[in-house]
Design a protein around this motif. Structure first.
Motif, PDB file in Angstrom:
ATOM      1  N   GLU A 285     -25.676  35.279  15.244  1.00  0.00           N
ATOM      2  CA  GLU A 285     -24.438  34.865  14.602  1.00  0.00           C
ATOM      3  C   GLU A 285     -23.266  35.648  15.198  1.00  0.00           C
ATOM      4  OE1 GLU A 285     -27.245  35.392  13.100  1.00  0.00           O
ATOM      5  OE2 GLU A 285     -27.608  33.916  11.515  1.00  0.00           O
ATOM      6  N   LYS A 286     -22.160  34.978  15.368  1.00  0.00           N
ATOM      7  CA  LYS A 286     -20.994  35.597  16.017  1.00  0.00           C
ATOM      8  C   LYS A 286     -20.176  36.375  14.994  1.00  0.00           C
ATOM      9  CE  LYS A 286     -20.663  32.129  19.683  1.00  0.00           C
ATOM     10  NZ  LYS A 286     -19.813  31.119  20.349  1.00  0.00           N
TER      11      LYS A 286
ATOM     12  N   LYS B 174     -14.810  28.487  11.257  1.00  0.00           N
ATOM     13  CA  LYS B 174     -14.745  27.412  12.252  1.00  0.00           C
ATOM     14  C   LYS B 174     -14.986  27.915  13.666  1.00  0.00           C
ATOM     15  CE  LYS B 174     -11.660  24.440   9.570  1.00  0.00           C
ATOM     16  NZ  LYS B 174     -10.339  23.727   9.534  1.00  0.00           N
ATOM     17  N   LYS B 175     -14.601  29.153  13.934  1.00  0.00           N
ATOM     18  CA  LYS B 175     -14.733  29.677  15.293  1.00  0.00           C
ATOM     19  C   LYS B 175     -16.087  30.348  15.521  1.00  0.00           C
ATOM     20  CE  LYS B 175      -9.748  30.240  15.835  1.00  0.00           C
ATOM     21  NZ  LYS B 175      -8.609  31.185  15.978  1.00  0.00           N
ATOM     22  N   SER B 176     -16.597  31.021  14.488  1.00  0.00           N
ATOM     23  CA  SER B 176     -17.888  31.706  14.624  1.00  0.00           C
ATOM     24  C   SER B 176     -19.071  30.814  14.298  1.00  0.00           C
ATOM     25  CB  SER B 176     -17.928  32.923  13.705  1.00  0.00           C
ATOM     26  OG  SER B 176     -17.940  32.517  12.343  1.00  0.00           O
TER      27      SER B 176
ATOM     28  N   PRO C 138     -24.829  38.823   8.432  1.00  0.00           N
ATOM     29  CA  PRO C 138     -25.342  37.541   7.975  1.00  0.00           C
ATOM     30  C   PRO C 138     -26.663  37.631   7.219  1.00  0.00           C
ATOM     31  CG  PRO C 138     -25.811  37.803  10.304  1.00  0.00           C
ATOM     32  CD  PRO C 138     -24.986  38.998   9.889  1.00  0.00           C
ATOM     33  N   ASP C 139     -27.283  38.813   7.192  1.00  0.00           N
ATOM     34  CA  ASP C 139     -28.527  39.001   6.454  1.00  0.00           C
ATOM     35  C   ASP C 139     -28.693  40.491   6.179  1.00  0.00           C
ATOM     36  OD1 ASP C 139     -29.929  40.308   8.703  1.00  0.00           O
ATOM     37  OD2 ASP C 139     -29.985  38.322   9.602  1.00  0.00           O
TER      38      ASP C 139
ATOM     39  N   TRP D 169     -16.286  36.151  13.603  1.00  0.00           N
ATOM     40  CA  TRP D 169     -16.093  36.013  12.160  1.00  0.00           C
ATOM     41  C   TRP D 169     -15.081  37.040  11.643  1.00  0.00           C
ATOM     42  CZ3 TRP D 169     -16.973  33.852   7.413  1.00  0.00           C
ATOM     43  CH2 TRP D 169     -17.072  34.679   6.292  1.00  0.00           C
ATOM     44  N   MET D 170     -15.255  38.293  12.054  1.00  0.00           N
ATOM     45  CA  MET D 170     -14.459  39.373  11.491  1.00  0.00           C
ATOM     46  C   MET D 170     -13.038  39.404  12.033  1.00  0.00           C
ATOM     47  SD  MET D 170     -15.016  41.608   9.147  1.00  0.00           S
ATOM     48  CE  MET D 170     -16.815  41.755   9.155  1.00  0.00           C
TER      49      MET D 170
END
Length: 354
Positions: free
Chosen positions: A189-190, A99-101, A174-175, A194-195
């Protein structure tokens, strides 16, 4: 270090992924404690190690446990079985929408036998966020069983060498094209958010955890070690320790081009320099357990890092693994040789009910 040698770490992952086939898909729940198998009845360290594991036999002790513990907040995720560990515990998988990233990725989780013991039903458990080397996408190779991470923690916790950690294994990138250095690189991507925010929020939603940073740590190999190291140094208010194996100590993603200020803000050396200049204290001290094999490069760099920044709140330990190479199996051995015991001694143990 982590880039040229990533193939060695990736090779270690292939066996893990092979073991995952043919045993996926069945639902698995981490909701309710139940009686553990007889072989798992011993509690990790008997709740007596770490910063708060003495337990108690009265209402005051139970109140103290409740004050430290955060019960699952929800919403509850749905997990499917990916692997079964030797002691019968399961490695589950779910997909997390951060939700945050704003990033959506897979997360694998494992809870130790003690987590299902009714005498710990009211206690939080320490969390170890385990990160792979290489790209860490689309799989996190710690979700396999051939590297023996989960079975080793289960064994070590019975021997008094480790706390019984809940192990959380998110995708690292993310990839599989670029490295993101576990950071919020502008326009990408954040992965830092995320982490350090989405993944911990997800763990708190689904598991009994501890409210303070005493219950939160990282471990990682190579590129994952860099991310864990950087995350602890950048957020010492959230995370207390890391086992960083064969890490780089500076960011080197090509995606940082044109974003030097943001890159500097995610540089472990700069973060460690700033933190080491502050006064030491129980709410600031972080514990950096470095590991490296004698057959890989980078030992001199780690010794320089420790010499330059291992002061004040920055506590360090170096495990040099004899005949060790730049791979995950080497690093699990190093954990058993002393790294996981060292961070466990500075973290919160689960507390048995009175």
């Amino acid at each position: 270090m982590k880039r040229p040698l990533k193939a060695l770490v990736t090779a270690a992952a292939l066996g893990s992924l092979a073991l995952a086939t043919g045993c996926t898909g069945e639902p698995v729940s981490f909701d309710t404690p139940s009686a553990p198998p007889a072989s798992a009845a011993q509690d990790g360290r008997n709740g007596a190690q770490g910063t708060g594991g003495t337990g108690g036999s009265d209402d005051a002790a139970d109140d103290a446990t409740a004050a430290k513990t955060l019960m699952p907040t929800g919403p509850k995720a749905e997990f499917t079985t990916q692997n079964t560990v030797d002691d019968g515990t399961k490695i589950g998988k779910t997909t997390l929408e951060g939700k945050k990233s704003g990033f959506t990725g897979d997360v694998w989780v494992w809870a130790p036998p003690q987590y299902f013991d009714p005498k710990y039903a009211n206690s939080g458990f320490p969390v170890l966020i385990a990160l792979p080397g290489g790209n860490g996408y689309p799989k996190n190779y710690w979700m396999g069983t051939d590297l023996k991470l989960q079975s080793s923690i289960s064994k070590w916790s019975k021997e008094g060498k480790s706390l019984p950690f809940v192990v959380v294994m998110p995708v690292l990138n993310p990839d599989d094209k670029y490295y993101y250095d576990g950071s919020d690189i502008p326009g990408r991507e954040k992965m830092g958010t995320w982490m350090t925010e989405d993944v911990p929020d997800f763990v708190r939603a689904n598991f009994r955890t501890f409210k303070s940073r005493d219950g939160w740590a990282f471990m990682g190999s190579s590129s994952g070690a860099f991310v864990g190291l950087k995350s602890v140094l950048k957020h010492p208010d959230k995370f207390k320790a890391v086992i960083a194996s064969g890490p780089d100590t500076v960011p080197d993603s090509p995606l940082w081009a044109g974003h030097e200020a943001e890159k500097a803000a995610n540089n472990p050396e700069k973060l460690a320099r700033a933190l080491s200049a502050q006064p030491s204290g129980p709410d600031k001290d972080v514990y950096l357990a470095f590991q490296i094999g004698t057959k890989e490069s980078g030992l001199g760099n780690l010794r320089s890092f420790i010499k330059n920044y291992g002061k004040g709140p920055v506590k360090t330990r170096l495990e040099v693994i004899q005949d060790g190479e730049h791979n995950a199996r080497t690093y699990v051995k190093g954990m058993g040789d002393g790294s996981i015991q060292w961070i466990s001694e500075h973290m919160q143990a689960p507390i048995p009910s009175s």
